[in-house]
Design a protein around this motif. Structure first.
Motif, PDB file in Angstrom:
ATOM      1  N   LYS A  31       0.852  -1.188   0.000  1.00 48.86           N
ATOM      2  CA  LYS A  31       0.000   0.000   0.000  1.00 48.86           C
ATOM      3  C   LYS A  31       0.889   1.239   0.000  1.00 48.86           C
ATOM      4  O   LYS A  31       1.806   1.356   0.806  1.00 48.86           O
ATOM      5  CB  LYS A  31      -0.906  -0.003   1.231  1.00 48.86           C
ATOM      6  CG  LYS A  31      -1.928  -1.139   1.232  1.00 48.86           C
ATOM      7  CD  LYS A  31      -2.813  -1.081   2.469  1.00 48.86           C
ATOM      8  CE  LYS A  31      -3.838  -2.212   2.456  1.00 48.86           C
ATOM      9  NZ  LYS A  31      -4.708  -2.183   3.664  1.00 48.86           N
ATOM     10  N   SER A  72      -3.145  -1.956  -5.082  1.00 49.13           N
ATOM     11  CA  SER A  72      -2.337  -1.791  -3.875  1.00 49.13           C
ATOM     12  C   SER A  72      -2.959  -2.560  -2.717  1.00 49.13           C
ATOM     13  O   SER A  72      -4.161  -2.458  -2.466  1.00 49.13           O
ATOM     14  CB  SER A  72      -2.224  -0.310  -3.516  1.00 49.13           C
ATOM     15  OG  SER A  72      -1.540   0.389  -4.528  1.00 49.13           O
ATOM     16  N   GLY A  73      -2.139  -3.356  -2.033  1.00 49.43           N
ATOM     17  CA  GLY A  73      -2.607  -4.154  -0.915  1.00 49.43           C
ATOM     18  C   GLY A  73      -3.078  -5.542  -1.295  1.00 49.43           C
ATOM     19  O   GLY A  73      -3.272  -6.388  -0.419  1.00 49.43           O
TER      20      GLY A  73
END
Length: 262
Positions: A93, A121-122
């Motif tokens: 992230k 992201s993540g």
């Protein structure tokens, strides 16, 4: 009887389905690898049915950079050559970064291996070794993985990624950058500078140095920054060394990396 309203509704639904199908194919393959892919029986480079990654082996065209980015990891890469093993690749992230491309490639190994994934992201991707890596016994010392932003195959900024496995459950250690050197190099050093620094700001020299590296070998640099950077900070890294017995240092590589959240 022809019903314009119903026809319009059906046409609209069909278009939405097609748009959804096209947009779901978010991974664009490496065109050279796709063109030179081995057969599917030989685990050739292709889109894998269990997710949207492209992965597999191909015959690489000649032509390599003298010093190229091979890997940028948070921690280490480790796995066992087992049919049950899988790599769990995690896109970190980062403030202001919604998604990243993940690239993997082999070095000093034939046939050549390639991995391409696009992750939010993540999110994480699971790459079973049985799909390709285990079929040719591609061991960890010959495999590099990194994340990046930009166009497919044309990184603007690099992103350190975490890769977990059955023998590497969690990584909380430092970032490790690996370059591949086609030429022999001596007295390798590195420095770094936040991208938003003023024009007269001098870069900070990293502590780690490498005495010598033979040709066609990795240059592994633990990125031990002397100050803490906020997540989302872009840092410029330069790597220097004396090439092929030269007396003066030359810049081997200059790249930008983005610091993710811890």
């Amino acid at each position: 009887m022809f019903m314009p309203g119903r026809y319009f509704l059906l046409t609209t639904l069909l278009c939405l389905l097609l748009i959804g199908r096209v947009s779901s194919q978010s991974v664009i393959p490496n065109r050279i690898a796709l063109r030179k892919a081995l057969s599917k029986q030989d685990a050739g480079y292709s889109m894998r049915p269990d997710d949207e990654r492209y992965e597999g082996f191909y015959n690489k065209e000649k032509g390599e950079e003298d010093f190229s980015v091979f890997s940028l990891l948070k921690g280490k890469l480790d796995y066992v050559m087992s049919g049950k093993e899988k790599l769990i690749i995690i896109a970190p992230k980062i403030p202001g970064v919604d998604s990243a491309f993940i690239a993997g490639a082999s070095f000093n190994f034939w046939p050549d291996y390639r991995l391409d994934i696009h992750l939010k992201s993540g999110d994480e991707a699971h790459v079973p070794l049985n799909a390709a890596i285990k079929t040719k016994n591609l061991f960890k010392d010959h495999l590099g993985i990194y994340g990046y932003t930009g166009l497919v195959g044309s990184p603007i900024c690099y992103i350190p990624v975490e890769v977990r496995s059955s023998v590497n459950a969690k990584n909380n250690s430092e970032y490790v950058l690996t370059l591949i050197s086609i030429k022999s190099v001596a007295d390798v050093t590195w420095d770094y500078l936040p991208a938003n620094s003023g024009l007269l700001t001098e870069p900070t020299v990293g502590d780690d140095t490498i005495a010598s590296v033979s040709e066609r070998s990795p240059i592994t640099i633990p990125l031990k920054f002397k100050q803490k950077f906020a997540p989302g900070t872009t840092v410029i890294i330069q790597v220097w060394g004396k090439i092929n017995g030269g007396k003066s240092k030359e810049r081997l590589q200059k790249l930008k990396i983005i610091i993710p959240k811890a």
